[in-house]
Scaffold this motif. Structure first.
Motif, mmCIF file in Angstrom:
data_model
loop_
_atom_site.group_PDB
_atom_site.id
_atom_site.type_symbol
_atom_site.label_atom_id
_atom_site.label_comp_id
_atom_site.label_asym_id
_atom_site.label_seq_id
_atom_site.Cartn_x
_atom_site.Cartn_y
_atom_site.Cartn_z
ATOM 1 N N SER A 1 22.446 94.889 68.270
ATOM 2 C CA SER A 1 22.597 96.336 68.431
ATOM 3 C C SER A 1 21.387 96.916 69.156
ATOM 4 C CB SER A 1 22.742 96.994 67.056
ATOM 5 O OG SER A 1 22.927 98.382 67.161
ATOM 6 N N PHE A 2 21.628 97.826 70.094
ATOM 7 C CA PHE A 2 20.577 98.512 70.850
ATOM 8 C C PHE A 2 19.662 97.517 71.574
ATOM 9 C CE2 PHE A 2 22.076 102.096 68.529
ATOM 10 C CZ PHE A 2 21.776 103.199 69.317
ATOM 11 N N TRP B 1 24.664 110.005 68.355
ATOM 12 C CA TRP B 1 23.927 109.060 69.204
ATOM 13 C C TRP B 1 24.829 108.486 70.289
ATOM 14 C CZ3 TRP B 1 19.120 109.777 69.273
ATOM 15 C CH2 TRP B 1 18.353 109.976 68.127
ATOM 16 N N LYS B 2 26.065 108.203 69.956
ATOM 17 C CA LYS B 2 26.993 107.671 70.965
ATOM 18 C C LYS B 2 27.172 108.675 72.110
ATOM 19 C CE LYS B 2 29.685 104.495 70.462
ATOM 20 N NZ LYS B 2 29.724 103.108 70.987
ATOM 21 N N THR C 1 26.042 111.254 62.389
ATOM 22 C CA THR C 1 24.865 110.799 63.132
ATOM 23 C C THR C 1 25.259 109.736 64.145
ATOM 24 O OG1 THR C 1 23.430 111.282 61.236
ATOM 25 C CG2 THR C 1 22.588 109.752 62.907
ATOM 26 N N PHE C 2 26.134 108.818 63.733
ATOM 27 C CA PHE C 2 26.572 107.760 64.667
ATOM 28 C C PHE C 2 27.216 108.375 65.911
ATOM 29 C CE2 PHE C 2 27.635 104.985 60.682
ATOM 30 C CZ PHE C 2 26.286 104.899 60.392
ATOM 31 N N THR D 1 16.294 109.691 60.539
ATOM 32 C CA THR D 1 15.116 109.714 61.416
ATOM 33 C C THR D 1 14.237 110.938 61.189
ATOM 34 O OG1 THR D 1 16.394 110.808 63.172
ATOM 35 C CG2 THR D 1 16.302 108.391 63.216
ATOM 36 N N PRO E 1 24.947 102.472 66.316
ATOM 37 C CA PRO E 1 24.010 102.906 65.265
ATOM 38 C C PRO E 1 24.447 102.520 63.867
ATOM 39 C CG PRO E 1 25.182 104.775 66.239
ATOM 40 C CD PRO E 1 25.477 103.600 67.090
ATOM 41 N N LEU F 1 18.277 104.248 62.398
ATOM 42 C CA LEU F 1 18.815 105.465 63.005
ATOM 43 C C LEU F 1 19.629 106.309 62.027
ATOM 44 C CD1 LEU F 1 19.946 104.186 66.523
ATOM 45 C CD2 LEU F 1 17.971 105.615 65.990
ATOM 46 N N TRP F 2 19.870 105.789 60.834
ATOM 47 C CA TRP F 2 20.656 106.545 59.862
ATOM 48 C C TRP F 2 19.884 107.754 59.345
ATOM 49 C CZ3 TRP F 2 24.012 103.147 56.129
ATOM 50 C CH2 TRP F 2 24.766 102.244 56.895
ATOM 51 N N THR G 1 22.375 99.774 62.961
ATOM 52 C CA THR G 1 20.941 99.982 63.163
ATOM 53 C C THR G 1 20.471 101.011 62.144
ATOM 54 O OG1 THR G 1 21.347 99.588 65.514
ATOM 55 C CG2 THR G 1 19.183 100.420 64.916
#
Length: 612
Positions: free
Chosen positions: A538-539, A129-130, A125-126, A444, A435, A441-442, A438
């Protein structure tokens, strides 16, 4: 130069023939009359240069990028306007790939042991998003996301795909590699992927045994036909149902076809020969799920394999059987419209008109498309995905401003929640796309978050079905397919609003000591070398340019309208946001608060959620 040298013999021959004809016309070589000079023919007029006007205004640029990326940035819109969209897409095709597996490995170095835990499971997932937010290859990333919803594997649940992130990471790398390649090659690559083999249960699939009643697993064979290539019913090239002479729809296969195709996918398993016996169990498993499957001839069916009119002879080995099967599937007439319509849905419109589907399907079938500037893309081989995505984005239905009313009124799509979040992060130049710090976001998938999690649909049928028609709705009354409405309901709509409000207003920056201590405790329990205090940074969105417009609300809304809604926001929506935001005082931190409210109201407006 090479061509010029090849043509010299021909030029000499033409010169000799010209001399002979001249001598004959003069009655032989005895005349002393001079040969009159011959005027060269006039040069043909130079062709008019083809001008690509796709990016001829900021509105057109923003709209194109909304369809082709995870969302435009203001600076990107300004920079590209008055340039060539043909150039842009060629550059996108040529950008290098940044693979997921090395980044997953890097994240896992933060874990003190190799055992599965919540953090390691989230590393895929990380990396998603990256790539979606920071990747320069935006078109590739959108194509990967689209293909992941067509050729579904899912890390949802507590199985291997959840516990071994390398499995889904390798699958994403396959989609990355083939996103602009050929669909036939992509089908082959996923057939040999451990993630797909695990998800659709043909990992270790064995040949039938009449004495025990064992039969090959049919799961992948069924979904390969039903979901990944041709569908259940025969289609015309425009995506409408084909009918026979009795005006009845045509079923493409029956259970005997599935049984025959299932034999093809026997004898595939993890490549145990490449495991390092010195590694621990977790390291070995991670490696085996991040390389192609191996073939085990002793487990492969040696009987004849028949499906869709193809007979694969007895004793054909695994690799050859798979090659023959995939070639035959790709030769089916329904592949082009079936795949093309779903890809159109993921980029431009949920209910594409038949003529739109047909034009894209022709590009898929022919493997080539001509860009607005006259250049062609594609390798002239059926299934070319460069030609297909170019045909989708440059089609008249996607680009023309003067479509027939009926077509224009049904054109557009619901922006998927994952895309909405990534768009916000890109549009407002989010710093520290981390993420891992954060935790919201792990996961959603919940209705209190995005209601959608990348590479984690609930079933092989994706988050929503491509033919979904929402009951008791205006679109449903018109029989319009709007797949994304299947995950929009009374829970997910306010859930998305609250989720985005937390990010837009920098909720993470307000975490108190107790909340940070809880996060740190989670890291410590998983033996992850991370400092929870990094969550505060973060974010972090950069609203500097928008804050400068906080006293001029019409100007602020003009900017948000361009970046977020492609200048499609209605006058009523703009005025409603202005009237609401103007109630907030400008003093102290009021300017930033005004901007945040305006962004939240825009992101949750129908003008934004419906991409037209």
């Amino acid at each position: 130069m090479h061509q010029l040298n090849k043509s010299k013999p021909a030029l000499r021959l033409l010169g000799l023939l010209g001399l002979i004809f001249t001598l004959l016309a003069c009655g032989g070589g005895g005349s002393d009359a001079p040969t009159p000079p011959v005027s060269p023919p006039p040069a043909p007029p130079a062709p008019e240069p083809i001008v690509d006007t796709t990016f001829s205004s900021t509105t057109k640029t923003a709209r194109f990028l909304s369809q082709a990326s995870f969302g435009p940035k203001y600076e990107e819109i300004i920079e590209l306007t008055d340039s060539s969209a043909s150039d842009w897409i060629i550059r996108q095709f040529e950008l290098p790939i940044e693979p997921h597996l090395p980044r997953i490995a890097d994240y896992k170095t933060r874990v003190a042991n190799n055992e599965q835990n919540r953090f390691s499971s989230a590393t895929t997932t990380f990396t998603f998003w990256k790539s979606a937010i920071e990747g320069e290859d935006q078109l590739r990333q959108r194509m990967v996301f689209a293909l992941s919803q067509l050729l579904v594997v899912s890390s949802n649940g507590g199985d291997v795909l959840h516990d071994v992130p390398e499995a889904v990471g390798y699958y994403l790398d396959i989609l990355n590699e083939h996103a602009f390649g050929n669909y036939r090659d992509l089908l082959e690559a996923i057939s040999y992927s451990p993630a797909m083999a695990n998800y659709l249960t043909y990992l270790g699939n064995e040949k039938g045994d009449p004495t025990t009643g064992r039969v090959p697993d049919e799961n992948y064979a069924r979904e390969l036909l039903q979901l990944f290539s041709i569908g259940l019913l025969a289609l015309e090239m425009d995506g409408t149902l084909a009918t026979n002479s009795d005006n009845q729809v045509i079923e493409l296969y029956d259970n005997e076809d599935i049984t025959g195709l299932a034999k093809v996918f026997t004898g595939l398993h993890l490549d145990f020969a490449r495991a390092n016996r010195q590694d621990d169990f977790f390291t070995q498993r991670a490696k085996l799920y991040s390389i192609p499957l191996a073939t085990y001839p002793e487990n492969h069916s040696t009987s004849e394999k028949s499906f869709l009119g193809l007979n694969i002879p007895p004793n054909t080995d695994v690799t050859r059987s798979i090659d023959m099967a995939l070639d035959h599937i790709m030769s089916q007439a329904s592949v082009a419209p079936f795949i093309s319509r779903q890809l159109i849905q993921r980029f431009t419109t949920s209910h594409p008109q038949p003529e739109y589907v047909e034009r894209v399907a022709r590009a898929f079938e022919q493997g080539q498309f001509t860009l607005p500037d006259g250049r062609t893309v594609g390798e002239r081989r059926k299934g070319d995905l460069k030609a297909t995505i170019a045909a989708i984005l440059f089609d008249p239905n996607a680009r023309d401003e003067n479509l027939p009313t009926a077509t224009a009124n049904s054109f557009g799509k619901i922006r998927e929640p994952v895309i909405r979040f990534a768009h916000w992060a890109r549009a407002f130049k989010v710093e520290n796309v981390t993420p891992e710090f954060t935790i919201p976001l792990w996961y959603t998938s919940g209705s209190g978050a995005l209601g959608q999690h990348p590479i984690r649909p609930r079933s092989v049928f994706n988050f929503y079905r491509p033919g979904y028609i929402a009951p008791n709705s205006i679109t449903g009354d018109q029989a319009l397919t709007v797949p994304e409405l299947q995950i929009m309901n009374a829970s997910t709509i306010p859930g998305f609003s609250n989720f985005m409000a937390w990010f837009v207003t920098g909720g993470h920056a307000d975490l108190d000591d107790d909340e940070l201590a809880e996060i740190q405790q989670e890291y410590d329990q998983d033996q992850v070398d991370l400092d929870a205090r990094n969550a505060l940074d973060s974010f972090v969105a950069d609203y500097t340019d928008e804050i400068a417009l906080a006293e001029d609300l019409p100007a602020l809304l003009e900017r948000l309208d361009l970046v977020l809604t492609n200048n499609q926001m209605s006058a009523e929506t703009k005025q409603h946001i202005i009237d609401t935001v103007s109630l907030l005082p400008i003093e102290n931190d009021g300017a930033e608060l005004r901007v945040m409210f305006a962004i939240i109201m825009t992101l949750t407006s129908p003008d934004y959620i419906v991409q037209t």
